[in-house]
Design a protein around this motif. Sequence first.
Motif, mmCIF file in Angstrom:
data_model
loop_
_atom_site.group_PDB
_atom_site.id
_atom_site.type_symbol
_atom_site.label_atom_id
_atom_site.label_comp_id
_atom_site.label_asym_id
_atom_site.label_seq_id
_atom_site.Cartn_x
_atom_site.Cartn_y
_atom_site.Cartn_z
ATOM 1 N N HIS A 103 1.509 2.122 -0.108
ATOM 2 C CA HIS A 103 1.054 2.371 1.260
ATOM 3 C C HIS A 103 -0.096 3.373 1.333
ATOM 4 O O HIS A 103 -0.192 4.159 2.287
ATOM 5 C CB HIS A 103 2.224 2.815 2.136
ATOM 6 C CG HIS A 103 3.320 1.801 2.197
ATOM 7 N ND1 HIS A 103 4.437 1.885 1.378
ATOM 8 C CD2 HIS A 103 3.487 0.680 2.931
ATOM 9 C CE1 HIS A 103 5.228 0.852 1.644
ATOM 10 N NE2 HIS A 103 4.673 0.102 2.566
ATOM 11 N N ALA A 104 -0.950 3.374 0.324
ATOM 12 C CA ALA A 104 -2.139 4.213 0.314
ATOM 13 C C ALA A 104 -3.317 3.341 -0.071
ATOM 14 O O ALA A 104 -3.142 2.206 -0.528
ATOM 15 C CB ALA A 104 -1.983 5.364 -0.670
ATOM 16 N N ILE A 105 -4.527 3.870 0.126
ATOM 17 C CA ILE A 105 -5.717 3.111 -0.247
ATOM 18 C C ILE A 105 -6.700 4.068 -0.890
ATOM 19 O O ILE A 105 -7.016 5.115 -0.338
ATOM 20 C CB ILE A 105 -6.315 2.380 0.978
ATOM 21 C CG1 ILE A 105 -7.442 1.446 0.556
ATOM 22 C CG2 ILE A 105 -6.754 3.350 2.053
ATOM 23 C CD1 ILE A 105 -7.851 0.463 1.650
ATOM 24 N N HIS A 106 -7.169 3.723 -2.090
ATOM 25 C CA HIS A 106 -8.071 4.572 -2.844
ATOM 26 C C HIS A 106 -9.247 3.762 -3.367
ATOM 27 O O HIS A 106 -9.152 2.540 -3.521
ATOM 28 C CB HIS A 106 -7.334 5.227 -4.020
ATOM 29 C CG HIS A 106 -6.206 6.126 -3.609
ATOM 30 N ND1 HIS A 106 -4.882 5.773 -3.729
ATOM 31 C CD2 HIS A 106 -6.217 7.367 -3.069
ATOM 32 C CE1 HIS A 106 -4.125 6.752 -3.292
ATOM 33 N NE2 HIS A 106 -4.909 7.736 -2.874
ATOM 34 N N LEU A 107 -10.326 4.461 -3.697
ATOM 35 C CA LEU A 107 -11.504 3.805 -4.249
ATOM 36 C C LEU A 107 -11.718 4.137 -5.723
ATOM 37 O O LEU A 107 -12.378 3.382 -6.431
ATOM 38 C CB LEU A 107 -12.757 4.194 -3.463
ATOM 39 C CG LEU A 107 -12.723 3.997 -1.943
ATOM 40 C CD1 LEU A 107 -14.098 4.274 -1.347
ATOM 41 C CD2 LEU A 107 -12.243 2.620 -1.568
ATOM 42 N N ALA A 108 -11.164 5.237 -6.187
ATOM 43 C CA ALA A 108 -11.428 5.680 -7.557
ATOM 44 C C ALA A 108 -10.557 4.921 -8.553
ATOM 45 O O ALA A 108 -9.344 4.765 -8.343
ATOM 46 C CB ALA A 108 -11.154 7.176 -7.676
ATOM 47 N N PRO A 109 -11.138 4.465 -9.660
ATOM 48 C CA PRO A 109 -10.349 3.753 -10.673
ATOM 49 C C PRO A 109 -9.156 4.553 -11.182
ATOM 50 O O PRO A 109 -8.131 3.968 -11.537
ATOM 51 C CB PRO A 109 -11.367 3.509 -11.799
ATOM 52 C CG PRO A 109 -12.694 3.508 -11.129
ATOM 53 C CD PRO A 109 -12.576 4.504 -10.019
ATOM 54 N N SER A 110 -9.268 5.870 -11.201
ATOM 55 C CA SER A 110 -8.184 6.700 -11.720
ATOM 56 C C SER A 110 -6.919 6.616 -10.871
ATOM 57 O O SER A 110 -5.836 6.988 -11.326
ATOM 58 C CB SER A 110 -8.629 8.166 -11.807
ATOM 59 O OG SER A 110 -8.981 8.638 -10.519
ATOM 60 N N GLN A 111 -7.050 6.119 -9.635
ATOM 61 C CA GLN A 111 -5.890 6.000 -8.750
ATOM 62 C C GLN A 111 -5.137 4.695 -8.932
ATOM 63 O O GLN A 111 -4.159 4.430 -8.239
ATOM 64 C CB GLN A 111 -6.357 6.101 -7.290
ATOM 65 C CG GLN A 111 -6.937 7.464 -6.945
ATOM 66 C CD GLN A 111 -5.924 8.583 -7.063
ATOM 67 O OE1 GLN A 111 -4.738 8.385 -6.840
ATOM 68 N NE2 GLN A 111 -6.398 9.759 -7.444
ATOM 69 N N TYR A 112 -5.622 3.857 -9.842
ATOM 70 C CA TYR A 112 -5.019 2.548 -10.072
ATOM 71 C C TYR A 112 -4.252 2.543 -11.388
ATOM 72 O O TYR A 112 -4.770 2.973 -12.422
ATOM 73 C CB TYR A 112 -6.104 1.461 -10.054
ATOM 74 C CG TYR A 112 -6.617 1.232 -8.652
ATOM 75 C CD1 TYR A 112 -7.479 2.140 -8.053
ATOM 76 C CD2 TYR A 112 -6.212 0.135 -7.910
ATOM 77 C CE1 TYR A 112 -7.918 1.966 -6.748
ATOM 78 C CE2 TYR A 112 -6.648 -0.069 -6.612
ATOM 79 C CZ TYR A 112 -7.495 0.852 -6.041
ATOM 80 O OH TYR A 112 -7.927 0.668 -4.742
ATOM 81 N N GLU A 113 -3.039 2.052 -11.319
ATOM 82 C CA GLU A 113 -2.163 2.130 -12.488
ATOM 83 C C GLU A 113 -2.138 0.834 -13.291
ATOM 84 O O GLU A 113 -2.047 0.877 -14.511
ATOM 85 C CB GLU A 113 -0.744 2.481 -12.043
ATOM 86 C CG GLU A 113 0.240 2.652 -13.198
ATOM 87 C CD GLU A 113 1.560 3.234 -12.735
ATOM 88 O OE1 GLU A 113 1.737 3.404 -11.518
ATOM 89 O OE2 GLU A 113 2.399 3.513 -13.606
#
Length: 125
Positions: A103-113
Amino acid sequence: QVQLVESGGGLVLAGGSLRLSCAASGRAFRTNAMGWFRQAPGKEREFVAVISWSGGSTSYADSVKGRFTISRDNVKNTVYLQMNSLKPEDTAVYYCAADRTSHAIHLAPSQYEYWGQGIQVTVSS
């Protein structure tokens, strides 16, 4: 745990279109934002587009805004990237990814698992 498999890449002439698909397995898909990223030879991985878990919010890199459209089907557990008016500078390996936070939204690749294996898109002039 989320497994992601991209498809739909290939070679296309400048001005043409491609639609990438990313099939996901795992419960987290339906509660997490999904992003598309790309990496060209010799360059860092960059953000392309993101869609919220519900599909109600999207965001795009300036370089693709107005040409690319991200969408998702939470019944089919699939996210799409429709790419129109392709340019040679769009040539890259494209990756789909699932945000590590529900339930969040990010743009940085580091936030993706979770990441797919990547798929090549080549646009010739």
